[in-house]
Design an enzyme around this catalytic site. Structure first.
Site, PDB file in Angstrom:
ATOM      1  N   SER A   6      -9.787   1.792   2.866  1.00  0.00           N
ATOM      2  CA  SER A   6      -8.578   2.579   2.069  1.00  0.00           C
ATOM      3  C   SER A   6      -7.882   1.668   1.387  1.00  0.00           C
ATOM      4  CB  SER A   6      -8.310   3.605   2.678  1.00  0.00           C
ATOM      5  OG  SER A   6      -7.286   3.185   3.748  1.00  0.00           O
ATOM      6  N   LYS A  23       0.773  -1.225  -0.251  1.00  0.00           N
ATOM      7  CA  LYS A  23       0.041  -0.061  -0.042  1.00  0.00           C
ATOM      8  C   LYS A  23       0.813   1.214  -0.117  1.00  0.00           C
ATOM      9  CE  LYS A  23      -3.930   2.007   2.714  1.00  0.00           C
ATOM     10  NZ  LYS A  23      -4.795   1.717   3.704  1.00  0.00           N
ATOM     11  N   SER A  55     -10.173  -0.246   7.046  1.00  0.00           N
ATOM     12  CA  SER A  55      -9.507  -0.140   5.649  1.00  0.00           C
ATOM     13  C   SER A  55      -8.713  -1.395   5.198  1.00  0.00           C
ATOM     14  CB  SER A  55      -8.652   0.970   5.717  1.00  0.00           C
ATOM     15  OG  SER A  55      -9.188   2.308   5.526  1.00  0.00           O
TER      16      SER A  55
HETATM   17  N1  GLN Z   1     -13.102   4.517   6.269  1.00  0.00           N
HETATM   18  C1  GLN Z   1     -12.335   4.996   7.250  1.00  0.00           C
HETATM   19  C2  GLN Z   1     -12.078   6.208   7.353  1.00  0.00           C
HETATM   20  O1  GLN Z   1     -12.193   7.044   6.470  1.00  0.00           O
HETATM   21  C3  GLN Z   1     -11.446   4.036   7.871  1.00  0.00           C
HETATM   22  C4  GLN Z   1      -9.985   4.328   7.033  1.00  0.00           C
HETATM   23  C5  GLN Z   1      -9.158   3.543   7.483  1.00  0.00           C
HETATM   24  O2  GLN Z   1      -9.189   2.457   8.128  1.00  0.00           O
HETATM   25  N2  GLN Z   1      -7.666   3.779   7.062  1.00  0.00           N
HETATM   26  O3  GLN Z   1     -11.292   6.905   8.404  1.00  0.00           O
END
Ligand code: GLN
Length: 448
Positions: free
Chosen positions: A128, A52, A152
């Protein structure tokens, strides 16, 4: 394997768009060297991996999918997880798309491209770590690393029909991870099988003196936990995870999975996590507050691309940040700065920290009696590209079932448990005690 990986990328990535950067020359050279040296027992010998893009890779472009880091072409060091993978002779293929600074649930917040769900490219891969999940689901790499602050790793794993684990907070070093919310962020593996996942975690886990929040707790041989025997397993099923907002197909699929657990000899009972209804608001206060502090360093001087349209120093700071950050990142910085400001701190940030403790206590209490908690990973299967971009609150609700796990710091995995009528994968979430990834893996593996 490296050649196969690039051939598959060539074939499908034009459509899937999982990769932001490829490292073909170096990966091929590394593979040739391994071929010559031979396998001397490294556990990931020659296996291609995608990383990532918020995990720093020496000499390889690392952007966190943000314009403000779009010129970071030549990072000076490797994240600890990358170093550990290299030690076991995995080969980095390239860097994977994500929502900018890991803020989002669909990959549509990337400032470069929107990754598509390989099962149906009209749909999002989740986020994400959408690039990391899509690359594995599309067969571009056998495994990848993602990061999970509020879901995410697990939510995109669920949307893409692959296996994704968020380890216990502190299990894996965050050194070299571009921080979003430091008290919640964890790096974890995304793979096709539970066994692969256990191998990768074994490689990346462990104490690191470069990360003071990494725990000095022994790393067990996770693969040895995969016995297939779960006849002693006591499962808790929170009733809050089946409430309104959770799609009927998802509920049916998870109930079916629970029947399979019964057949395998495990026992389950309904329980309550009474404070989980506060998890979403608690998370968005804490995560945004930490983000507003962590992202202060991107000012065009210490870090980040500097704006060319500025005559004064103040304008230089302002314009670098205005041009460099996308809308969602700005929204979080503003929300976090507000929650931390004097006069509001007690009412918002401090309150959120107190509620966080209540949420953690809910889990501690359940784990006095049960080995794992099981429920859906996400309230729905993958939604359509564009469908939720209008309203950030709808987008935030995708994480309602994963966020409590980050707030409590416990480990959680998502494994595939079925398909919707439209042929999109549904994920089952298995949550364990602090530092008890072994039981989570054992439960996941028996189901597979
Ligand atoms: N979707 C969540 C956010 O936008 C979680 C993101 C994540 O786990 N990095 O904060």
């Amino acid at each position: 394997l490296v050649e196969e990986s690039y051939a598959r990328i060539e074939e499908v990535d034009g459509e899937v768009q999982a990769f932001l950067t490829l490292d073909e020359e170096n990966a091929r050279a590394a593979a040739r060297e391994l071929d010559e040296a031979g396998d001397k027992g490294a556990s990931l010998f020659g296996l291609p991996i995608g990383i990532k893009d918020n995990i720093v890779t020496k000499g390889l472009r690392t952007t966190a999918a943000s314009q403000i880091l779009s010129n970071l072409d030549d990072p000076l060091y490797d994240a600890t997880v990358v170093r550990k993978l290299q030690k076991e002779k995995a080969v980095t293929i390239g860097k994977l798309n994500m929502d900018e600074f890991a803020m989002g649930s669909s990959n549509e917040n990337s400032s470069f491209q929107a990754t598509r769900n390989p099962w149906n490219t009209d749909h999002v891969p989740g986020g994400s770590s959408g690039g990391s999940a899509a690359a594995v689901a599309a067969g571009e790499v056998p495994f990848s690393l993602g990061t999970d602050t509020g879901g995410s790793i697990r939510q995109p794993a669920s949307y893409c029909g692959v296996v994704g684990l968020k380890p216990t907070y502190g299990r894996v070093s965050r050194f070299g991870l571009i921080a979003f919310a430091s008290s919640l962020d964890q790096i974890g593996p995304i793979t096709r099988s539970v066994e692969d996942n256990a191998y990768v975690l074994e490689t990346i886990a462990g104490h690191d003196e470069m990360d003071s929040t990494s725990a000095n707790v022994e790393v067990p041989a996770y693969t040895e936990a995969l016995t297939g025997n779960i006849s002693d397993l006591k499962i808790a099923v929170p009733k809050e995870y089946f409430q309104e907002g959770v799609n009927e197909e998802v509920k049916a699929s998870v109930r079916q999975a629970l029947r399979k657990y019964e057949e395998l000899g495990a026992e389950w009972e309904e329980v309550s996590l009474p404070h989980s209804k506060y998890a979403l608001s608690t998370y968005y206060l804490i995560a945004s507050s930490e983000a507003s502090a962590n992202l202060a360093r991107f000012d065009g001087v210490r870090y980040g691309r500097r704006s060319e349209n500025a005559e004064t120093m103040i304008d230089m700071f302002k314009n670098s940040r205005s041009e460099g950050f996308g809308d969602e990142v700005k929204r979080r910085i503003m929300l976090g700065t507000f929650a931390l400001s004097s006069g509001y701190y007690d009412a918002y940030y401090k309150k959120a920290q107190q509620v966080r403790t209540l949420i953690k206590n809910d889990f501690d209490k359940i784990f006095e009696e049960y080995d794992v908690v099981i429920g859906p990973t996400a309230p729905t299967p993958a939604f359509k590209v564009g469908e939720q971009m209008e309203n950030p609150l709808t987008m935030y609700a995708n994480d309602i079932l994963t966020i409590p796990v980050n707030l409590a710091g416990v480990p959680g995995i998502s494994i595939p448990c079925g398909f919707s009528e439209k042929g999109l994968p549904i994920g089952l979430q298995i949550i364990g005690k602090h530092f008890d990834e072994s039981t989570v893996y054992r439960a996941a593996h028996a189901f597979e």
